[in-house]
Design an enzyme around this catalytic site. Sequence first.
Site, PDB file in Angstrom:
ATOM      1  CB  SER A   5      -0.918   0.015   1.228  1.00 24.84           C
ATOM      2  OG  SER A   5      -1.829  -1.040   1.194  1.00 24.84           O
ATOM      3  CG  HIS A  34      -2.947  -2.843  -3.013  1.00 23.41           C
ATOM      4  ND1 HIS A  34      -2.109  -3.914  -2.831  1.00 23.41           N
ATOM      5  CD2 HIS A  34      -2.983  -2.189  -1.832  1.00 23.41           C
ATOM      6  CE1 HIS A  34      -1.669  -3.920  -1.581  1.00 23.41           C
ATOM      7  NE2 HIS A  34      -2.195  -2.873  -0.959  1.00 23.41           N
ATOM      8  CG  HIS A  87      -4.458  -7.795   1.543  1.00 26.73           C
ATOM      9  ND1 HIS A  87      -4.655  -7.047   0.403  1.00 26.73           N
ATOM     10  CD2 HIS A  87      -3.322  -7.332   2.127  1.00 26.73           C
ATOM     11  CE1 HIS A  87      -3.669  -6.147   0.306  1.00 26.73           C
ATOM     12  NE2 HIS A  87      -2.859  -6.302   1.331  1.00 26.73           N
ATOM     13  CE1 TYR A 144      -7.841  -5.983   3.305  1.00 21.04           C
ATOM     14  CE2 TYR A 144      -5.820  -6.546   4.473  1.00 21.04           C
ATOM     15  CZ  TYR A 144      -6.492  -5.772   3.549  1.00 21.04           C
ATOM     16  OH  TYR A 144      -5.832  -4.781   2.858  1.00 21.04           O
ATOM     17  CD  GLU A 145      -8.247  -7.785  -1.039  1.00 22.73           C
ATOM     18  OE1 GLU A 145      -8.802  -7.294  -2.043  1.00 22.73           O
ATOM     19  OE2 GLU A 145      -7.045  -8.163  -1.040  1.00 22.73           O
ATOM     20  CB  ALA A 188       1.854  -0.115   4.408  1.00 16.09           C
ATOM     21  CG  MET A 206      -3.449  -6.276   8.271  1.00 10.81           C
ATOM     22  SD  MET A 206      -4.901  -5.260   7.911  1.00 10.81           S
ATOM     23  CE  MET A 206      -4.879  -4.122   9.320  1.00 10.81           C
ATOM     24  CB  SER A 207       0.355  -8.390   3.275  1.00  8.10           C
ATOM     25  OG  SER A 207       1.455  -7.504   3.479  1.00  8.10           O
ATOM     26  CG  ASN A 226       0.493   3.467  11.438  1.00  2.30           C
ATOM     27  OD1 ASN A 226       0.322   3.030  10.290  1.00  2.30           O
ATOM     28  ND2 ASN A 226       0.284   2.730  12.522  1.00  2.30           N
ATOM     29  CG  HIS A 237      -6.043   2.301   3.565  1.00  2.69           C
ATOM     30  ND1 HIS A 237      -5.099   1.303   3.729  1.00  2.69           N
ATOM     31  CD2 HIS A 237      -6.149   2.484   2.228  1.00  2.69           C
ATOM     32  CE1 HIS A 237      -4.680   0.885   2.545  1.00  2.69           C
ATOM     33  NE2 HIS A 237      -5.295   1.596   1.626  1.00  2.69           N
TER      34      HIS A 237
END
Length: 278
Positions: free
Chosen positions: A37, A68, A90, A92-93, A120, A217-218, A241, A253
């Site tokens: 990202s 993306h 991902h 989570y998708e 990220a 998350m990846s 962050n 995001h």
Amino acid sequence: MSGSAVGGSAAAAAAAYIRQRVGTAWQTPVAGIVLGSGLGGLADRLEQPVRIPFSHVPGFPTATVAGHAGQLMVGTLASRPVVLLAGRFHMYEGHAAGLAAFPVRVLHALGAPVYIASNAAGGVRRTFTAGDLMLIADHMNLMFRNPLVGPTESGDERFPDMSDPYDPALRALMRDAATAVNVPLHEGVYCGLLGPTYETPAEVRMLERLGADAVGMSTVPEVIMARAIGMRAVAVSCITNKAAGLSHDKLSHQEVMDAGKAVASRFEGLITEFVRRV
């Protein structure tokens, strides 16, 4: 999606389609690169790129996450042939772990011996600030998913050794590249969580105690797959962050995207120099 739909034969079919689209300009890549990202600007440095939307590649779904681009690109970087994925899939998708790792199979089927991941990530290490780059030395899989679950694909290692998931020689080469282009590069442990929520302050305190330096998350299922099929892996996190509870800022995001843009030139210079040397 069944294992056969994301296995070696499916990867070979996707690779054959990509070679056909590229045509006579095809060269075996020295590396496959996945951009996280906010880090998609590296795609603009490709020379003479052939761009293929994910939705056109057999077995690839459409990318849905902002930041993306959802394109596979073939071209040269630092005058060396590469395949680049602007975006990833991902879990989570709603994707299975095998599909999240499927692009790595395709890169391998295209002949890439090296897998370069970027992502990220939130900074768990308290000294990290937005815009820092972290070379991943190791990871923790707290996604509780593994792309190798199920029947073993032909050519896969059933129980891959994960004592060095991120190749030590490639990590040394990345540090050398960072020195050459004067880019500060930290090193640490990445923890993969399923998402899509950001972590709570209590979860971040837990991760800190477990030894994580960054969280995202990846990447984890992709590197597991790379090891199982014999690819060498290296990865860089952009710290976008401070993780929850380590600052007073709310997480979003958009913040991730903005931090990626802020560090873009340093990240792009680092990966370009690494590809020149690999």
